[in-house]
Write a protein that holds these residues in place. Structure first.
Motif, PDB file in Angstrom:
ATOM      1  N   ASP A   1       0.804  -1.221   0.000  1.00 59.15           N
ATOM      2  CA  ASP A   1       0.000   0.000   0.000  1.00 59.15           C
ATOM      3  C   ASP A   1       0.833   1.266   0.000  1.00 59.15           C
ATOM      4  O   ASP A   1       0.289   2.359   0.015  1.00 59.15           O
ATOM      5  CB  ASP A   1      -0.946   0.001   1.211  1.00 59.15           C
ATOM      6  CG  ASP A   1      -0.200   0.190   2.533  1.00 59.15           C
ATOM      7  OD1 ASP A   1       1.015  -0.072   2.563  1.00 59.15           O
ATOM      8  OD2 ASP A   1      -0.843   0.599   3.514  1.00 59.15           O
ATOM      9  N   LEU A   2       2.174   1.138  -0.006  1.00 62.05           N
ATOM     10  CA  LEU A   2       3.000   2.346   0.054  1.00 62.05           C
ATOM     11  C   LEU A   2       4.370   2.033  -0.512  1.00 62.05           C
ATOM     12  O   LEU A   2       4.901   0.933  -0.328  1.00 62.05           O
ATOM     13  CB  LEU A   2       3.121   2.802   1.509  1.00 62.05           C
ATOM     14  CG  LEU A   2       3.862   4.097   1.833  1.00 62.05           C
ATOM     15  CD1 LEU A   2       3.250   4.757   3.057  1.00 62.05           C
ATOM     16  CD2 LEU A   2       5.332   3.823   2.075  1.00 62.05           C
ATOM     17  N   SER A   3       4.931   3.002  -1.215  1.00 58.48           N
ATOM     18  CA  SER A   3       6.296   2.836  -1.727  1.00 58.48           C
ATOM     19  C   SER A   3       6.988   4.195  -1.747  1.00 58.48           C
ATOM     20  O   SER A   3       6.336   5.233  -1.865  1.00 58.48           O
ATOM     21  CB  SER A   3       6.296   2.223  -3.126  1.00 58.48           C
ATOM     22  OG  SER A   3       5.712   3.102  -4.046  1.00 58.48           O
ATOM     23  N   LEU A   4       8.309   4.173  -1.624  1.00 61.46           N
ATOM     24  CA  LEU A   4       9.102   5.390  -1.609  1.00 61.46           C
ATOM     25  C   LEU A   4      10.409   5.128  -2.343  1.00 61.46           C
ATOM     26  O   LEU A   4      11.249   4.369  -1.857  1.00 61.46           O
ATOM     27  CB  LEU A   4       9.400   5.822  -0.166  1.00 61.46           C
ATOM     28  CG  LEU A   4      10.289   7.061  -0.005  1.00 61.46           C
ATOM     29  CD1 LEU A   4       9.534   8.310  -0.430  1.00 61.46           C
ATOM     30  CD2 LEU A   4      10.769   7.193   1.437  1.00 61.46           C
ATOM     31  N   PRO A   5      10.608   5.701  -3.524  1.00 61.99           N
ATOM     32  CA  PRO A   5      11.895   5.551  -4.215  1.00 61.99           C
ATOM     33  C   PRO A   5      13.009   6.243  -3.423  1.00 61.99           C
ATOM     34  O   PRO A   5      12.846   7.368  -2.952  1.00 61.99           O
ATOM     35  CB  PRO A   5      11.652   6.249  -5.561  1.00 61.99           C
ATOM     36  CG  PRO A   5      10.167   6.304  -5.709  1.00 61.99           C
ATOM     37  CD  PRO A   5       9.630   6.453  -4.326  1.00 61.99           C
ATOM     38  N   VAL A   6      14.135   5.559  -3.270  1.00 58.02           N
ATOM     39  CA  VAL A   6      15.282   6.123  -2.557  1.00 58.02           C
ATOM     40  C   VAL A   6      16.542   5.792  -3.330  1.00 58.02           C
ATOM     41  O   VAL A   6      16.595   4.833  -4.085  1.00 58.02           O
ATOM     42  CB  VAL A   6      15.388   5.593  -1.117  1.00 58.02           C
ATOM     43  CG1 VAL A   6      14.168   5.968  -0.312  1.00 58.02           C
ATOM     44  CG2 VAL A   6      15.590   4.090  -1.106  1.00 58.02           C
ATOM     45  N   THR A   7      17.567   6.599  -3.142  1.00 58.57           N
ATOM     46  CA  THR A   7      18.855   6.353  -3.790  1.00 58.57           C
ATOM     47  C   THR A   7      19.965   6.529  -2.770  1.00 58.57           C
ATOM     48  O   THR A   7      20.006   7.519  -2.056  1.00 58.57           O
ATOM     49  CB  THR A   7      19.064   7.339  -4.957  1.00 58.57           C
ATOM     50  OG1 THR A   7      18.052   7.124  -5.927  1.00 58.57           O
ATOM     51  CG2 THR A   7      20.421   7.107  -5.610  1.00 58.57           C
ATOM     52  N   GLY A   8      20.859   5.543  -2.706  1.00 57.20           N
ATOM     53  CA  GLY A   8      22.028   5.658  -1.868  1.00 57.20           C
ATOM     54  C   GLY A   8      21.898   5.050  -0.490  1.00 57.20           C
ATOM     55  O   GLY A   8      22.871   5.019   0.259  1.00 57.20           O
TER      56      GLY A   8
END
Length: 991
Positions: free
Chosen positions: A485-492
């Motif tokens: 129900d939730l996602s968050l793109p992250v880098t590093g």
């Protein structure tokens, strides 16, 4: 025995290894074996070649031994008694030109050419002699005893060296260390199971630390890694290495001592330049050694305490590999460590971060701050709590959980009540009832699970989707079913921590230098939206709850209580107009600049037909909606996913490309993403069904769109097959050639000949043709061996006997064919119905085909009638049965009867929904299929009509007009697309 001179004392040290059996010749034998142990028989350093003395030869009458020659024939001889080096010219003239071997080496030694380290070994032998020169031995003994009496580590010269080396078995005797240049593993002695605890550029050695922790020593400098080495080939971080050649990768390694747990959890690192690492006393003592230079250390003794590893003592000599006997620690070069236990008991509660090159000991760091504030105006802060203890992390075996049936476990995490456990394997995440051992799947995935956290009714994952680009996902248990129900793109980031009763996330990078380290804290509100709460310039290694309190442990073991969570959450909701969409590091290398950016500044979102923004700005690249979803990309590298009409995530951003919907499936690719979001040049391809089910993980080198339930897949050069919507292969064994499946048939080849198969893979037309096209309108063009093209039906029977030099597909009952240099048209029986008289010819589209006679173009109907004499410089395929031409720099329209509907236009586009965009006097309007102007040219730019609306530009901005030309969405957009599925993409700025 005669009183030894300077250099013979060095030989005497070597003789203590068991090589000494007398004077003179025995010393020479010891020296010979020492040189042979450290390098080849001959070593060329610049203009001098060093040679191993032959111990069988007697000492020359001069009393000297030949050890080196120069290119010009000059010979160097060592005088055993004094240690001096004589230079003997080719004419026999001799003189003592060098005080000792070290003096000679300083003149000629070139470390860059000494791959075996012989020169360094010879210099170390000579330096060591200072500790055994006359009177020095006794002084060293006194200094060692005094250091021990003062609670410090002393270095006592000794003759009694235990024979056995230090073992690489863990203090618990259950594990063993294995170090490869790019990986260090912990191996279970009972089961043989391996755990990779550290991956890196260039690893030298590893050793055990107390409590079954591991320290791994990495070298500093530029090194080359062999891509053909299976260990190196699978190293993810090698993707960023500079390619030295096709086989070798050049990388820069930093001198570090990494400390990790036996399960692979990263603890901390120490900056150091060393060559060897060893441990003793069940890992409570770690010894680093190297070939030291003047005024530099050769040995560092480290003590392992609960606070970390700290420096206990330094010594200028390399004491060599450790030998441990009963309660003694002795270096094989003849030094015993005194007072280690007393020094450990007196050690403070601190950890060294860098071991300096000089002999002076480091000053203990300042005690931990009693309070730590977050960056900016964040309401969060940390209070030091010396009584807080991180809960012990029990392994699955200790919990009584057996998950061997689901695969190799990579990560696991317990829920706050310790009743359930989330377990991540290579391709899935599972939820386990600790009491009963019952297992149920949470999520099937192919991205690597970097971190997993189990809340009370939620499971949080941090997945690596490409190199440094990752994604946080939350799964909730509703009505007994796990749903994302939730996602968050992250880098590093590579670590995720959960606290605050499930309302707080901490994202960090495990292996981060102190000067670049920080942790980002993210809040989860009651509606599931994410908010940036603040940044702490430290690495958080654990977060946990006790009652209504939340604690955080920093890298190194210092525990704090986290305060201000409620205030920070309330502050974020009132301060932020939009929830957090992405978090990225600007990463300029593993140890380069990193910066935190809450990503509100993505370019693209979507509006509905009323102009309301229904999907917020969060994408860097977008496509029109089709099949209920839009292909969108986020972040710098343009990773693609799918979103629904309300912005819900249908497919996470896992792919470097997602293709349009075709036959109920989409092509997807994994490869190097294009910075502009374009089609990837090199990638592996797979299939994604319309419902989001992954039919095939990207593994093929090429793949076509799905047509009539089949897509062509290329496994290798010259190896093809057809895959259906469920992932089944039609042939099973690759064929040498394969076409497109159309009308129940597909052209395929075995060897050099082509035939046709049906949807079960059975041959319905045996291979006998040199070329074969796809079927169209029940007919296909084939080329016979040694002949021309003719047409066949679905059973392989010929349609007519005529042969042609080239043939196309049937469109509208006719196919274009070529004889010689002229084109004509045949019907579905293969009969020539329009004479081959055209220089160029195109397929029929909407009842018209464009043809060229001489230098001019026109159109013809299926009966061969031309729409007037050829007089146009350029023509386009018919649109709505109407031809578009270009003549003398202007454009116009021609009806099926040959009537000119409009001409003299500066530009003209095809018909959409009965209207075509035209341009006059730099302004755009629309005309209908009768050539009547229905919307006068008054716009600076337009797009074609779609779903009853067309984008139009006025006053420097875009809006949408209806078929009457009136704006229904005012011109206020910087850029936009057409409506599809009730949605149109728009670009910032937007009101």
């Amino acid at each position: 025995m005669t009183a030894p001179g300077r250099f013979s004392r060095a030989w005497l040290r070597l003789a203590r290894r068991g090589d000494y059996s007398g004077e003179g010749t025995a010393d020479l034998a010891a020296f010979s074996r020492a040189v042979a142990e450290h390098g080849p028989h001959r070593l060329v350093l610049g203009a001098v070649t060093f040679t191993t003395p032959d111990p069988e030869l007697p000492v020359a009458s001069s009393g000297r031994v030949s050890i080196a020659t120069r290119d010009d024939g000059t010979r160097f001889e060592l005088e055993p008694e004094s240690g001096g080096v004589w230079c003997v010219r080719p004419n026999g003239e001799a003189a003592r030109d060098y005080a000792d071997l070290d003096d000679l080496l300083r003149t000629y030694y070139q470390p860059s050419k000494d791959s075996a380290g012989l020169g360094a070994a010879l210099r170390e032998i000579d330096r060591y002699d200072q500790y055994f020169a006359e009177g020095a031995f006794e002084r060293a003994c006194v200094e060692a005893r005094e250091a021990q009496a003062n609670g410090q580590v002393g270095f006592l010269p000794t003759h009694d060296i235990p024979p056995d080396p230090v073992s690489l078995t863990s203090p618990s005797k259950a594990l063993r260390l294995s170090t490869h240049p790019v990986r260090t593993r912990v191996v279970s002695l009972d089961s043989g199971a391996e755990t990779v605890v550290l991956e890196g550029w260039w690893q030298l050695e590893s050793a055990w630390v107390a409590d079954d922790r591991v320290c791994v020593l990495c070298s500093e400098g530029k090194v080359e890694l062999d891509r053909h080495d299976p260990e190196v080939a699978t190293l993810d971080s090698l993707n960023g290495a500079f390619p030295g050649s096709e086989r070798w990768a050049k990388v820069q390694s930093k001198g570090l001592l990494h400390v990790v747990s036996a399960t692979g959890d990263y603890l901390y690192q120490i900056e150091v330049l060393a060559e060897h690492v060893q441990s003793a006393m069940d890992g409570r003592v770690v010894v680093l050694t190297r070939a030291a230079r003047k005024d530099r250390w050769g040995t560092v003794v480290l003590g392992a305490t609960d606070a970390g590893v700290m420096v206990l003592a330094k010594h200028p000599a390399d004491i060599g590999p450790l030998r441990v006997g009963s309660d003694r620690i002795v270096g094989s070069h003849g030094f015993e460590l005194l007072g280690v236990s007393e020094a450990l008991r007196a050690a403070g509660a601190w950890r060294v971060q860098k071991i300096h090159d000089r002999l002076a000991l480091e000053t203990p760091p300042a005690p931990p701050a009693s309070e730590l504030r977050f960056d900016g105006s964040s309401a969060l802060w940390l209070n030091l709590r010396s009584d807080a203890r991180r809960p012990s992390v029990r392994d699955l075996e200790a919990l009584g959980i057996d998950v061997t049936a689901v695969g190799e476990v990579k990560r696991h995490a317990l829920s706050p009540d310790r009743a359930r456990c989330a377990v991540a394997t290579l391709d899935a995440v599972w939820d386990v009832d600790v009491g009963t051992g019952a297992i149920e799947p949470v999520y099937r995935c192919w991205p690597q699970v970097l971190s997993v956290q189990r809340g009370q009714d939620e499971c949080w994952l941090l997945l690596r989707v490409f190199q440094a680009h990752s994604e946080v996902q939350r799964f909730c248990l509703r009505d007994g079913v796990w749903a994302r129900d939730l996602s968050l793109p992250v880098t590093g980031f590579d670590q995720l921590h959960l606290g605050g009763g499930g309302r707080l996330l901490a994202l960090t990078l495990q292996n981060s230098p102190p000067e670049l380290a920080f942790t980002v804290f993210v809040g989860v509100d009651g509606e599931g939206a994410l908010h940036h709460l603040g940044r702490l310039n430290r690495v958080v290694s654990a977060v946990w709850d006790e009652g209504d309190r939340t604690y955080a442990e920093l890298l190194g073991g210092t525990a704090y209580e986290l305060s201000g969570v409620d205030a920070a959450l309330e502050q974020s909701r009132t301060r932020e107009t939009r929830p957090l969409r992405a978090i990225v590091f600007d990463v300029a290398g593993h140890y380069g600049k990193r910066e935190f950016l809450p990503r509100y500044d993505h370019d693209f979102g979507f509006i509905d037909r009323e102009g309301h923004r229904v999907i917020d700005f969060q994408f860097t690249s977008v496509f029109d909606f089709e099949g209920g979803a839009s292909r969108v990309a986020h972040l710098g590298p343009r990773l693609f996913g799918l979103v629904g009409p309300s912005g819900e995530l249908h497919e996470p951003h896992y792919y470097s490309w997602i293709g349009p919907l075709s036959g109920g499936c989409r092509r997807v690719a994994r490869g190097e993403p294009d910075i502009l979001g374009r089609f990837p040049a090199v990638a592996l391809w797979g299939l994604l069904r319309r419902d989001g089910q992954c039919v095939w993980l990207p593994a093929a080198r090429a793949l076509t769109d799905m047509v009539e339930g089949f897509a062509r897949v290329e496994w290798s050069a010259g190896g093809y097959d057809l895959v259906d919507r469920d992932g089944g292969l039609l042939f099973g064994e690759p064929v040498s050639g394969c076409g497109t499946f159309r009308e129940g048939r597909c052209a395929a080849s075995v060897g050099e000949l082509w035939g046709y198969v049906d949807d079960r893979g059975s041959w319905v037309v045996e291979p006998r043709f040199q070329q074969a096209s796809a079927f169209s309108e029940g007919v296909a063009a084939v080329r016979l061996a040694g002949g021309g093209f003719r047409f066949i039906d679905r059973d392989g029977d010929s349609r007519g006997d005529a042969e042609f030099d080239e043939a196309g597909l049937h469109c509208g009952g006719l196919a274009r064919v070529r004889r010689g240099d002229r084109w004509g048209y045949v019907n579905d029986q293969g009969a020539l119905v329009i004479e081959a008289r055209f220089e160029q010819a195109r397929d029929f589209v909407e009842g018209l085909a464009a043809v060229r006679l001489g230098e001019a173009w026109t159109w013809i109907t299926p009966t061969g009638r031309a729409l007037g004499e050829p007089r146009y410089e350029r023509v386009f395929d018919a649109s709505a049965g109407i031809g578009i031409f270009e003549h003398r720099g202007t454009r116009g329209f021609v009806s099926p009867s040959g009537e000119t509907l409009a001409e003299g236009l500066e530009s003209a586009h095809e018909f959409r929904e009965g209207l075509a965009a035209i341009q006059r006097r730099a302004r755009w309007g629309f005309l209908d299929t009768a050539g009547q102007l229905v919307i006068p040219p008054r716009f600076a730019g337009v797009m074609g009509f779609s779903e009853g609306l067309a984008a139009a530009r006025s006053g420097g901005a875009w809006g949408f007009i209806d078929a009457t030309g009136e704006f229904v969405i005012p011109p206020q957009l910087s850029s936009c697309g057409s409506f599809h599925g009730g949605r149109a993409w728009v670009r910032r700025p937007y009101p």
